[in-house]
Design an enzyme around this catalytic site. Structure first.
Site, PDB file in Angstrom:
ATOM      1  CE  LYS A  33      10.296  -3.865  -4.672  1.00 38.59           C
ATOM      2  NZ  LYS A  33      11.536  -4.416  -5.253  1.00 38.59           N
ATOM      3  CB  THR A  34      15.514  -4.897  -1.723  1.00 31.08           C
ATOM      4  OG1 THR A  34      14.859  -4.218  -2.799  1.00 31.08           O
ATOM      5  CG2 THR A  34      16.857  -5.413  -2.206  1.00 31.08           C
ATOM      6  CG  ASP A 217      12.176  -7.349  -6.939  1.00 33.14           C
ATOM      7  OD1 ASP A 217      11.162  -7.084  -6.257  1.00 33.14           O
ATOM      8  OD2 ASP A 217      13.133  -6.562  -7.057  1.00 33.14           O
ATOM      9  CD  GLU A 218       9.487  -3.848  -8.424  1.00 30.63           C
ATOM     10  OE1 GLU A 218       8.243  -3.799  -8.349  1.00 30.63           O
ATOM     11  OE2 GLU A 218      10.220  -2.995  -7.908  1.00 30.63           O
ATOM     12  CD  GLN A 248       4.882   0.615  -5.498  1.00 29.56           C
ATOM     13  OE1 GLN A 248       5.752   1.379  -5.936  1.00 29.56           O
ATOM     14  NE2 GLN A 248       5.097  -0.148  -4.438  1.00 29.56           N
ATOM     15  NE  ARG A 630       7.588   6.158  -5.623  1.00 32.46           N
ATOM     16  CZ  ARG A 630       7.877   4.939  -5.193  1.00 32.46           C
ATOM     17  NH1 ARG A 630       9.117   4.520  -5.192  1.00 32.46           N
ATOM     18  NH2 ARG A 630       6.931   4.138  -4.721  1.00 32.46           N
TER      19      ARG A 630
END
Length: 755
Positions: A33-34, A217-218, A248, A630
Site C-alpha cells: 500500500k505504501t 493512509d490507514e 485491520q 505479521r
C-alpha cells in the site's frame, strides 16, 4: 513514465492511474500500500495533473510520513520539504501556526503531550479543591479527549447525571485554563483546526481550491472528527484517495471508527473500489489461516489475500500445561531457529496483554537470549528529557504553568508544596500565570521563587541570539540539570540523553532549513510575514502554506512542537541483535520471519471485555488477523491450561479462534483436543480465579480433580476449577468457556475425561 509504473501488479497499476475521482483502495496486509500511495503521488505530479504543493497526504505516524517523502525523493527530482505530507496532528499544527490569529491562539502556542495534559488536570482539580478520588484525573482526561474526538465542546456534551455534569463543568474550566496559558493538547489540535475551517468560508475555500487531491493512509483508523476534517477539506469536487483495510481496524478504544470506510464509499459516491489482494509477505498457509479466520466477521467489505510464494510450512500449535511451560517451549523453538541462522530481531513474540510478558522475559533472561520489549519508553518521554523540555518551554513561553510546576523545584531549590500553594492562590486571585504571580508571594517563599524566575529571565535574555543547539546547551547548564545528574549514582545515562537533546536540536535545524544564525527567540519579521501572507477580497489573511517554519515560527517553538509530536511515535532503538516482544497492537505495521502468538485462551485472546462491547469480538478477530499476518515464513500459536496473572492461577479453555482456522494449514505439536464450540450458546468469560483458600476437595473418590479437562455433550469442552463434597454427593464447578460456569453433580453428569 514507464519506469515509474514498472513492476506494479494489475491491481496496483489500476489504483495508481485512476482518474481524478474519489476512490477506496482496500489494501490487504503486505500488499504494497505504501508503494501504491507514493507512486500515485509521483504519477499525479509527473503527468502534470497537480503540483507538489497542490496535494495533501495524511498518515498516522511521523515514521510513515518520512518514509513516504523518502520514496518520493527517489522517484522525482523535487523538494518534498514544502509538501503537505504528515500526520493529522502534524498537519493541523501547521495549519494553526499559519492562522493562529484566526484560531484565537498565541503565535508561540505550545502543545501538551499526554503526561503534561494529565499534570495540568491534576493541578486544576487541586486548585478547585475537587476530590480526585471521586473525579479521577485520568478518567477526566479520557472524557475530555473523547469529547474532542467527537467534535464536542463542553456546551455540546449531553449530560446524563450529576457525575457527568461535573465532568462537563471541569471540561469547560480546563478549556479556559488552556486558552489562558496558550497551550493545546493533541485532541485540541484537530478540533481547533476543524472549527477554524468550519467557520471561515474564505479559508476553507482557499484550501479546497489548493488541495485538489487528498490521499489518506490507514483510513480504517480514522475517528469521527478526523473524517469530518477530511470532508471539510475535500468539499464537493476534490478527489480523495482513501487507502485502508477494514480487516485491520483494531483501535476502537482510541476512537477509531471502522464504519468510516463504508460511510466514505456512500457519501463520496465512490465508483472506484480496488482490492489489493496480492500479498508479498507471507507464505500460503499463513494467508489461508488469515483469510479463513477473518471470514467469520460479518461486517466487512471483503477481500482474499493470495501469494505466489507457495504454501510454506504449516502453522505450529502447542498446548502447554502452564505459562512457564509455554515460555520454555518458545525459548527452545527460538533457539532452533537461531541455530538455523535466523536473526533474533526477525523473531517476534506477540501477546494480547502486557501482563503476559513477565514469564517470557524471565525465561529469555534465564536462557541468556537478548530481547527488547518493543514500544517501551521513548526518547522524548524519558524523565530527564521531560525536565529539559519544561525549561525550554518556559524560555519560549513563561506563562506555561504546567512547565513551571515541573521545573520550579527540579533540581530541588527548597520550594515546597506549601510555597507552591501560596503561588497558585496568588495566581488565581490576580488572574496571572504562575510566572507573573511570583511577585505577589511574600516572605521566604517569594524570595526563592523570585530567584527561579530571575534565572529564567536571565537565560531568556542571554540566549535570545544564540542558535538553537547552543541555546539548548546553555539551558541545560543554567538549569542545574547536568550538575544534578552528575551527582547521581546512575546519572551517566541520563546525561548522555541530555546531550542527545542538543544533537536532536542540531539535526532538527538542518532538516527544517533554519539558518544556524537565525535568532532562536525572535518571531518572524514583519517583512517576512508580509511576504508570506495573502489578503483576499473578504479581508481574510491567509498565510502562504508553503512558507517555511522559520517564517511562521521561531526555531525554539518549532523544535518544541516537534518534540511533542514525536513523543507519540514508536522509535526503534539501535543495539544488539535481539528478539522482539510486544503486544499485538504494537505489532501492527511490522513483519518478521517467525512469529509466536501466545496466550490464545478464551478470556485472554479474545479478551473477556470484548463480550461486553458491541462488535468487540469482531475487533478481537481483526486483532488476531493482524497478528497472523505479521509472519513471513513461520507462525507459532500457543495456549496454556493454566496461567498466573495478577497473582491468581487461572484454568483456561483454548481460544475459539482455533476452531476458525483451516485444518490443512495447522500442525499440532501436542495432542489436540477434539472440540467445536456451540455457536448459538451464550458467550462468557473462559477463565476464573482459583480461591486462595479453597475449602473444597481437590479430587473426588472417583478421580476427578481440579484442573481436569472434561467434555460435556451439551456444554462442550471445560475445565474443573472447584470440587465440593465427596462420595455420592460430589459436585464440580466447571468452566465451559463461552458457555459459562456450571455447577454439576459428578454422580449424574455425563462427563468425559480429556487426557
Amino acid at each position: 513514465m514507464q519506469n515509474l509504473l514498472h513492476n506494479l501488479n494489475p491491481e496496483q497499476l489500476a489504483a495508481v492511474t485512476l482518474p481524478a475521482q474519489s476512490a477506496l483502495i482496500l489494501a490487504g496486509a503486505g500488499s504494497g500500500k505504501t508503494r501504491v500511495l507514493t507512486t500515485r503521488i509521483a504519477w499525479l505530479v509527473q503527468t502534470g495533473q497537480i503540483s507538489p504543493g497542490g496535494l495533501l497526504a495524511v498518515t498516522f505516524t511521523n515514521k510513515a510520513a518520512k518514509e513516504m517523502m523518502t520514496r518520493l525523493s527517489a522517484m522525482l527530482p523535487i523538494n518534498t520539504r514544502g509538501m503537505w505530507i504528515g500526520t493529522f496532528h502534524g498537519l493541523c499544527n501547521r495549519l494553526l501556526r499559519a492562522h493562529y490569529r484566526d484560531a484565537a491562539l498565541p503565535q508561540s502556542f505550545q502543545i501538551l503531550d499526554t503526561q503534561d495534559q494529565l499534570s495540568m488536570i491534576k493541578r486544576m482539580l487541586k486548585a478547585l479543591n475537587i476530590d480526585d478520588e471521586k473525579y479521577p484525573p485520568r478518567s477526566l482526561m479520557y472524557f475530555i479527549n473523547g469529547a474532542k474526538d467527537q467534535g464536542l465542546r463542553a456546551k455540546d456534551v449531553e449530560v446524563h447525571d450529576d457525575f457527568h455534569r461535573k465532568f462537563v463543568e471541569l471540561y469547560d474550566f480546563y478549556d479556559n485554563q488552556c486558552q489562558r496559558e496558550g497551550v493545546v493538547d493533541f485532541a485540541e489540535l484537530l478540533l481547533r483546526s476543524y472549527e477554524l475551517l468550519s467557520r471561515s468560508q474564505p479559508l476553507r475555500e482557499h484550501y479546497q481550491g489548493r488541495f485538489r487531491h487528498i490521499l489518506v493512509d490507514e483510513f480504517q483508523d480514522t475517528n469521527n472528527l478526523q473524517y469530518s476534517w477530511l470532508k471539510l477539506l475535500a468539499g464537493r469536487d476534490n478527489a480523495v484517495f482513501a487507502v485502508g483495510d477494514d480487516d485491520q481496524s483494531i483501535y476502537a478504544f482510541r476512537g477509531a471508527n471502522v464504519g468510516n470506510m463504508s460511510s466514505f464509499e456512500r457519501e463520496f459516491q465512490v465508483q472506484n473500489l480496488i482490492r489489493l489482494e496480492q500479498n508479498y509477505r507471507s507464505h500460503g498457509h499463513i494467508l489461508d489461516a488469515a483469510n479463513t479466520l477473518i471470514a467469520h466477521n460479518t461486517k466487512r467489505l471483503g477481500k482474499n489475500l493470495r501469494t505466489d510464494a507457495g504454501h510454506g510450512e504449516q502453522i505450529r500449535i502447542y498446548e502447554a500445561s502452564s505459562d512457564l511451560q509455554e515460555a520454555t517451549w518458545i525459548i527452545e523453538e527460538s533457539k532452533s531457529l537461531i541455530a538455523e541462522g535466523a536473526l533474533r530481531s526477525e523473531i517476534a513474540v506477540l501477546y494480547r496483554s502486557n501482563a503476559q510478558s513477565r514469564v517470557i522475559e524471565h525465561a529469555l533472561f534465564t536462557a541468556g537470549i537478548p530481547y527488547r520489549v518493543y514500544g517501551g519508553q521513548r526518547f522524548f518521554e524519558r524523565a530527564e528529557i521531560k525536565h529539559a523540555i519544561a525549561y525550554l518551554q518556559l524560555i519560549d513561553n513563561p506563562n506555561n504553568d504546567s512547565a513551571f510546576l515541573r521545573a520550579v523545584n527540579f533540581p530541588t531549590r527548597g520550594i515546597g508544596a506549601r510555597s507552591l500553594e501560596q503561588l497558585q492562590d496568588a495566581a488565581r486571585q490576580h488572574g496571572l500565570s504562575l510566572h507573573d504571580a511570583v511577585a505577589q508571594v511574600p516572605g521566604k517563599p517569594g524570595v526563592l521563587l523570585g530567584r527561579f524566575v530571575e534565572m529564567l529571565d536571565n537565560v531568556r535574555r542571554d540566549t535570545s541570539v544564540l542558535p538553537l543547539p547552543d541555546m539548548v546547551q546553555a539551558v541545560l547548564e543554567a538549569s542545574g540539570l547536568l550538575v544534578h545528574y552528575q551527582n547521581e549514582k546512575e546519572g551517566a545515562d541520563r546525561i548522555e540523553n541530555l546531550e542527545q537533546l542538543v544533537s536532536a536540536a542540531t539535526l532538527f535545524i538542518a532538516e527544517e532549513g533554519f539558518g544556524r544564525a537565525a535568532p532562536a527567540l525572535q518571531g518572524p519579521s514583519s517583512e517576512a510575514m508580509a511576504g508570506a501572507a495573502i489578503v483576499n477580497g473578504d479581508g481574510v489573511e491567509i498565510i502562504d502554506a508553503d512558507a517555511p517554519l522559520n517564517v511562521v515560527m521561531s526555531p525554539l517553538s518549532a523544535f518544541l512542537s516537534h518534540a511533542s509530536l514525536e513523543a507519540g511515535d514508536n522509535q526503534a532503538q539501535a543495539g544488539q541483535d535481539a528478539m522482539q516482544l510486544m503486544t499485538v497492537h504494537s505489532a501492527k505495521g511490522l513483519e518478521f520471519d517467525a512469529v509466536f502468538i501466545t496466550g490464545l485462551e478464551e478470556g485472554l485472546f479474545p479478551h473477556d471485555n470484548s463480550e461486553k462491547e458491541e462488535g468487540g469480538v469482531e475487533e478481537e478477530r481483526r486483532l488476531m488477523y493482524v497478528a497472523i499476518t505479521r509472519a513471513r515464513q513461520r507462525l507459532y500459536l500457543s495456549f496454556s491450561q493454566t496461567r498466573m496473572l495478577h497473582g491468581q492461577t487461572r484454568f483456561n479453555v483454548k481460544s475459539r479462534f482455533f476452531d476458525e482456522l483451516p485444518e490443512e494449514a495447522l500442525k499440532w505439536l501436542s495432542p489436540k483436543v477434539q472440540h467445536h464450540w456451540f455457536a448459538n450458546q451464550q458467550q462468557k468469560a473462559a477463565w476464573v480465579d482459583v480461591p486462595s483458600r479453597p475449602s473444597e476437595r481437590t479430587q473426588t473418590d472417583s478421580g476427578w480433580r481440579i484442573g481436569q479437562s472434561v467434555h460435556h455433550q451439551k456444554f462442550g469442552e471445560g475445565v474443573i476449577v472447584n470440587i465440593e463434597g465427596g462420595g455420592g454427593s460430589a459436585r464440580a464447578s466447571i468452566n465451559f468457556g463461552r458457555n459459562g460456569m456450571k455447577l454439576l453433580d459428578l454422580t449424574i453428569a455425563k462427563l468425559e475425561k480429556v487426557e
